[in-house]
Design a protein around this motif. Structure first.
Motif, PDB file in Angstrom:
ATOM      1  N   PHE A 334       1.038  -1.215   0.074  1.00 58.43           N
ATOM      2  CA  PHE A 334       0.064   0.086  -0.084  1.00 58.43           C
ATOM      3  C   PHE A 334       0.926   1.415  -0.074  1.00 58.43           C
ATOM      4  CE2 PHE A 334      -3.419   2.684   2.545  1.00 58.43           C
ATOM      5  CZ  PHE A 334      -3.811   2.974   1.303  1.00 58.43           C
ATOM      6  N   ALA A 335       1.828   1.383   0.743  1.00 56.69           N
ATOM      7  CA  ALA A 335       2.777   2.274   0.844  1.00 56.69           C
ATOM      8  C   ALA A 335       3.618   2.613  -0.465  1.00 56.69           C
ATOM      9  CB  ALA A 335       4.045   2.327   1.983  1.00 56.69           C
ATOM     10  N   ASP A 336       3.882   1.494  -1.132  1.00 55.94           N
ATOM     11  CA  ASP A 336       4.302   1.636  -2.464  1.00 55.94           C
ATOM     12  C   ASP A 336       3.805   2.334  -3.507  1.00 55.94           C
ATOM     13  OD1 ASP A 336       6.998   0.686  -1.865  1.00 55.94           O
ATOM     14  OD2 ASP A 336       6.457  -1.586  -2.262  1.00 55.94           O
ATOM     15  N   GLN A 337       2.432   1.864  -3.375  1.00 49.64           N
ATOM     16  CA  GLN A 337       1.192   2.622  -4.197  1.00 49.64           C
ATOM     17  C   GLN A 337       1.128   4.079  -3.943  1.00 49.64           C
ATOM     18  OE1 GLN A 337      -0.187   0.379  -6.578  1.00 49.64           O
ATOM     19  NE2 GLN A 337       0.958  -1.307  -5.804  1.00 49.64           N
ATOM     20  N   LEU A 338       1.334   4.266  -2.691  1.00 49.53           N
ATOM     21  CA  LEU A 338       1.209   5.719  -2.388  1.00 49.53           C
ATOM     22  C   LEU A 338       2.191   6.836  -3.084  1.00 49.53           C
ATOM     23  CD1 LEU A 338       0.050   5.747   1.193  1.00 49.53           C
ATOM     24  CD2 LEU A 338      -1.515   6.206  -0.729  1.00 49.53           C
ATOM     25  N   LYS A 339       3.558   5.853  -2.881  1.00 46.15           N
ATOM     26  CA  LYS A 339       4.642   6.508  -3.531  1.00 46.15           C
ATOM     27  C   LYS A 339       4.602   7.054  -5.002  1.00 46.15           C
ATOM     28  CE  LYS A 339       7.984   5.162  -0.014  1.00 46.15           C
ATOM     29  NZ  LYS A 339       8.597   3.893   0.650  1.00 46.15           N
ATOM     30  N   GLN A 340       4.170   5.790  -5.506  1.00 43.98           N
ATOM     31  CA  GLN A 340       3.773   5.756  -7.030  1.00 43.98           C
ATOM     32  C   GLN A 340       2.992   6.928  -7.404  1.00 43.98           C
ATOM     33  OE1 GLN A 340       4.884   3.200  -9.584  1.00 43.98           O
ATOM     34  NE2 GLN A 340       5.132   1.349  -8.464  1.00 43.98           N
ATOM     35  N   MET A 347      -2.851  12.204  -6.118  1.00 41.06           N
ATOM     36  CA  MET A 347      -4.076  11.753  -6.703  1.00 41.06           C
ATOM     37  C   MET A 347      -4.930  12.774  -7.086  1.00 41.06           C
ATOM     38  SD  MET A 347      -6.559   9.438  -6.683  1.00 41.06           S
ATOM     39  CE  MET A 347      -6.354   8.327  -5.677  1.00 41.06           C
ATOM     40  N   MET A 348      -4.934  14.123  -6.728  1.00 40.49           N
ATOM     41  CA  MET A 348      -5.797  15.260  -7.310  1.00 40.49           C
ATOM     42  C   MET A 348      -5.059  15.518  -8.803  1.00 40.49           C
ATOM     43  SD  MET A 348      -8.150  15.883  -5.659  1.00 40.49           S
ATOM     44  CE  MET A 348      -8.959  17.124  -7.337  1.00 40.49           C
ATOM     45  N   LYS A 371      -1.374  16.458   1.308  1.00 45.79           N
ATOM     46  CA  LYS A 371      -1.173  16.539   2.765  1.00 45.79           C
ATOM     47  C   LYS A 371      -1.782  15.152   3.207  1.00 45.79           C
ATOM     48  CE  LYS A 371      -2.491  18.926   6.725  1.00 45.79           C
ATOM     49  NZ  LYS A 371      -3.546  20.167   7.166  1.00 45.79           N
ATOM     50  N   THR A 372      -2.856  14.607   2.678  1.00 36.10           N
ATOM     51  CA  THR A 372      -3.394  13.504   3.022  1.00 36.10           C
ATOM     52  C   THR A 372      -2.483  12.346   2.683  1.00 36.10           C
ATOM     53  OG1 THR A 372      -5.625  13.961   2.543  1.00 36.10           O
ATOM     54  CG2 THR A 372      -5.445  11.890   2.766  1.00 36.10           C
ATOM     55  N   PHE A 373      -1.850  12.251   1.655  1.00 36.14           N
ATOM     56  CA  PHE A 373      -1.041  11.082   1.236  1.00 36.14           C
ATOM     57  C   PHE A 373       0.446  11.042   2.064  1.00 36.14           C
ATOM     58  CE2 PHE A 373      -3.866  10.848  -2.213  1.00 36.14           C
ATOM     59  CZ  PHE A 373      -3.935   9.641  -2.783  1.00 36.14           C
ATOM     60  N   ILE A 374       0.753  12.351   2.364  1.00 34.86           N
ATOM     61  CA  ILE A 374       2.059  12.329   3.203  1.00 34.86           C
ATOM     62  C   ILE A 374       1.735  11.914   4.509  1.00 34.86           C
ATOM     63  CG2 ILE A 374       3.698  14.190   4.428  1.00 34.86           C
ATOM     64  CD1 ILE A 374       3.002  16.004   1.838  1.00 34.86           C
ATOM     65  N   GLN A 375       0.728  12.003   5.036  1.00 34.94           N
ATOM     66  CA  GLN A 375      -0.039  11.579   6.446  1.00 34.94           C
ATOM     67  C   GLN A 375       0.139  10.008   6.548  1.00 34.94           C
ATOM     68  OE1 GLN A 375      -3.900  12.274   7.922  1.00 34.94           O
ATOM     69  NE2 GLN A 375      -3.004  13.917   9.323  1.00 34.94           N
ATOM     70  N   GLN A 411      -7.685   8.081  15.331  1.00 30.54           N
ATOM     71  CA  GLN A 411      -8.928   8.240  14.364  1.00 30.54           C
ATOM     72  C   GLN A 411      -8.505   8.207  13.024  1.00 30.54           C
ATOM     73  OE1 GLN A 411      -9.164  10.759  16.746  1.00 30.54           O
ATOM     74  NE2 GLN A 411      -9.882  12.510  16.065  1.00 30.54           N
ATOM     75  N   GLU A 412      -7.343   8.982  12.792  1.00 26.60           N
ATOM     76  CA  GLU A 412      -6.585   8.927  11.651  1.00 26.60           C
ATOM     77  C   GLU A 412      -5.856   7.409  11.200  1.00 26.60           C
ATOM     78  OE1 GLU A 412      -4.594  12.420  12.163  1.00 26.60           O
ATOM     79  OE2 GLU A 412      -5.880  13.635  11.042  1.00 26.60           O
ATOM     80  N   ILE A 413      -5.574   6.715  12.190  1.00 27.84           N
ATOM     81  CA  ILE A 413      -4.937   5.498  11.994  1.00 27.84           C
ATOM     82  C   ILE A 413      -6.199   4.601  11.594  1.00 27.84           C
ATOM     83  CG2 ILE A 413      -3.602   3.844  13.120  1.00 27.84           C
ATOM     84  CD1 ILE A 413      -2.288   6.327  13.050  1.00 27.84           C
ATOM     85  N   ASN A 414      -7.186   4.767  12.408  1.00 31.04           N
ATOM     86  CA  ASN A 414      -8.210   3.794  12.272  1.00 31.04           C
ATOM     87  C   ASN A 414      -8.809   3.932  10.481  1.00 31.04           C
ATOM     88  OD1 ASN A 414      -8.558   2.828  14.720  1.00 31.04           O
ATOM     89  ND2 ASN A 414      -9.981   4.325  15.417  1.00 31.04           N
ATOM     90  N   LYS A 415      -8.877   5.127  10.240  1.00 32.41           N
ATOM     91  CA  LYS A 415      -9.056   5.720   8.770  1.00 32.41           C
ATOM     92  C   LYS A 415      -8.336   5.022   7.760  1.00 32.41           C
ATOM     93  CE  LYS A 415     -10.333   9.693   6.009  1.00 32.41           C
ATOM     94  NZ  LYS A 415     -10.146  11.098   5.939  1.00 32.41           N
ATOM     95  N   LEU A 416      -7.056   5.147   7.865  1.00 35.96           N
ATOM     96  CA  LEU A 416      -6.305   4.313   6.887  1.00 35.96           C
ATOM     97  C   LEU A 416      -6.440   2.843   7.052  1.00 35.96           C
ATOM     98  CD1 LEU A 416      -2.549   5.269   6.179  1.00 35.96           C
ATOM     99  CD2 LEU A 416      -3.136   2.937   7.107  1.00 35.96           C
ATOM    100  N   LEU A 417      -6.458   2.344   8.229  1.00 29.05           N
ATOM    101  CA  LEU A 417      -6.592   0.824   8.388  1.00 29.05           C
ATOM    102  C   LEU A 417      -7.937   0.329   7.543  1.00 29.05           C
ATOM    103  CD1 LEU A 417      -5.316   0.101  11.776  1.00 29.05           C
ATOM    104  CD2 LEU A 417      -4.155  -0.538   9.777  1.00 29.05           C
ATOM    105  N   LYS A 418      -8.819   1.216   7.577  1.00 30.51           N
ATOM    106  CA  LYS A 418     -10.206   0.775   7.064  1.00 30.51           C
ATOM    107  C   LYS A 418     -10.047   0.894   5.303  1.00 30.51           C
ATOM    108  CE  LYS A 418     -15.030   2.197   6.569  1.00 30.51           C
ATOM    109  NZ  LYS A 418     -16.182   3.409   7.309  1.00 30.51           N
ATOM    110  N   GLN A 419      -9.328   1.895   4.995  1.00 33.30           N
ATOM    111  CA  GLN A 419      -9.195   2.065   3.512  1.00 33.30           C
ATOM    112  C   GLN A 419      -8.306   0.767   3.159  1.00 33.30           C
ATOM    113  OE1 GLN A 419      -7.516   6.081   3.995  1.00 33.30           O
ATOM    114  NE2 GLN A 419      -9.028   6.907   2.545  1.00 33.30           N
ATOM    115  N   PHE A 420      -7.422   0.458   3.796  1.00 32.72           N
ATOM    116  CA  PHE A 420      -6.330  -0.779   3.360  1.00 32.72           C
ATOM    117  C   PHE A 420      -7.164  -1.775   3.338  1.00 32.72           C
ATOM    118  CE2 PHE A 420      -3.746  -4.206   4.841  1.00 32.72           C
ATOM    119  CZ  PHE A 420      -3.071  -4.428   3.909  1.00 32.72           C
TER     120      PHE A 420
END
Length: 459
Positions: A334-340, A347-348, A371-375, A411-420
């Protein structure tokens, strides 16, 4: 770029649909709105007048075919006239000369000229497979020479040293002589910028041009100056035989007045546009694709080209193979996809090139910014190797530690885990018969309402 114009024209062009015939009366209000949209976008008045006149002449009295609505006919005419205003097709650099082909860059101070030299060098090296030498003839700003040297090292091209005690003509001719001896394909000459157009500067740059006789003379101009960019380009063109324009800082320009005015006022094509601060953020300017973006139709061709260039295909193949073999999709993947995605401008930047994305609510766009992707990257980096491999073990105390390490909230950790987890489920659906269709159905559930409904694909 063009966000304001895109939004205004989108609303305006919807109002003309449902007519059986395009007449002067029923397009009058629409043309008035188009005119106002262009003026608000800081498009030069002569350009607006000509554009509206051409659209009116073509649209009035046009019969609507059975398969098209009047709105579609009108949009088609507007699109074709937008293309015409910006130059109809991309004009590539003319480098068919006895090597080295000399390209001179001119422009005002602060337009991003030195950075554009480096971006163009990278483009020529990677996309055109040319050997490139860059040289700075800016003897008034020692920092400019050092900046170009640093950027040349970053993009991996040759740099020819220069000094403020030298004359610009001597610097440039020495660089060209060096390039001939080393069989270098292209020499990019950076020149001094000024805060305004003045006679001394013009005399100096005229003499330099005469001495080196470049095959391309490019004017670098800041898109955020609107129609003033076109007027400045015209002043330079009267002194120098410009062959084209590089429009910089287009990512910070929501209006687009410069892009729509330059060709009409100067007669010179926009050859490239700077789309961000990254050293690879330079794109060839395609009027047809830009017209599509303005009208909310997207720019899928540019997106495909970007994917071809910037996505690590071997890495993508490895992830796909893992998924198909049932090894699973991990947080490291998932982290590799974010870097790509970050390599492609975020994304925008990608979504801007897809049709209909201008209709996304601001709240949704805000969740897709850099900002979201860096986070998200920071959160994954704060996890242990074991946690990235087995995210199901990430519970209360682990979440608190990861939040503290990444400077985020639980809550941001929870959000990322849900998306993953949602992405993991999608990847599992890729296996077996009808995998892609199942995955697209899953994607539809993750997207905001309306993005894949209505006129979009049905699954």
């Amino acid at each position: 770029m063009f966000e304001n114009l895109q939004e205004r024209l989108g609303k305006t062009l919807k109002n003309i649909s449902g007519r059986g015939r395009l007449t002067e009366e029923n397009i009058k209000d629409t043309l008035r709105e188009v005119r106002m949209a262009f003026l608000e976008a800081d498009v030069a008045l002569p350009v607006v007048r000509d554009f509206v006149k051409q659209v009116k002449e073509r649209a009035v009295g046009v019969e609507v075919t059975k398969s098209l609505s009047p709105g579609q006919v009108f949009v088609k005419i507007v699109r074709e006239e937008l293309e015409k205003a910006m130059g109809e097709a991309n004009e590539e650099l003319s480098l068919n000369a006895q090597p080295p082909a000399v390209v001179m860059m001119a422009g005002l101070q602060g337009a991003g000229k030195t950075t554009s030299v480096a971006k163009l060098a990278k483009f020529l090296k990677e996309r055109k497979k040319k050997s490139v030498l860059v040289v700075s003839a800016d003897v008034y700003r020692p920092a400019a020479i050092k900046q170009l040297e640093t950027l040349a090292a970053e993009v991996g091209v040759d740099f020819f040293p220069s000094d403020i005690s030298q004359k610009p003509v001597d610097i440039a001719t020495a660089a060209i002589s060096h390039a001939k001896k080393k069989f270098i394909d292209v020499v990019l000459v950076d020149t001094a910028g000024r805060l305004h157009v003045d006679s001394d500067m013009m005399d100096e740059i005229k003499n330099l041009h005469k001495a080196i006789n470049p095959i391309e003379t490019l004017f670098v101009v800041d898109a955020m100056t609107g129609q003033d960019a076109a007027n400045t380009a015209k002043a330079f063109d009267e002194a120098l035989p410009l062959t084209g324009v590089i429009l910089t800082k287009t990512d910070g320009d929501a209006r687009g007045g410069a892009a729509l005015s330059i060709r009409h006022i100067t007669g010179k094509p926009i050859k490239f546009m700077g789309v961000g601060e990254r050293i690879d953020a330079l794109e060839p300017f395609h009027p047809d694709r830009i017209a599509s973006r303005i009208l909310g139709m997207g720019d899928v061709l540019s997106l495909i080209e970007e994917v071809e260039m910037k996505v690590d295909k071997e890495q993508a193949a490895r992830v796909a193979e893992k998924v198909f073999k049932g090894a699973g999709f991990t947080l490291d993947d998932f982290a590799d996809q974010l870097k790509q995605m970050k390599n492609m401008g975020g994304m925008m930047s990608m979504l801007d090139k897809l049709p209909g994305m201008s209709n996304l609510p601001d709240a949704v766009k805000g969740q897709m910014g850099d900002k979201t992707f860096i986070q998200m990257e920071a959160i994954i980096s704060s996890m242990t190797k074991k946690e990235r491999a087995r995210p199901e073990i990430i519970k209360g105390s682990r979440k608190k530690r990861i939040a503290a390490g990444s400077g985020t909230q639980v809550q941001e950790i929870n959000k990322l885990l849900k998306q993953f987890t949602q992405m993991q489920k999608m990847m599992k659906k890729m296996k077996g018969k009808g995998g892609m269709t199942k995955m697209m159905r899953g994607m539809k559930g993750m997207l905001p309402p309306g993005m894949m409904g209505g006129g979009g694909p049905k699954f």
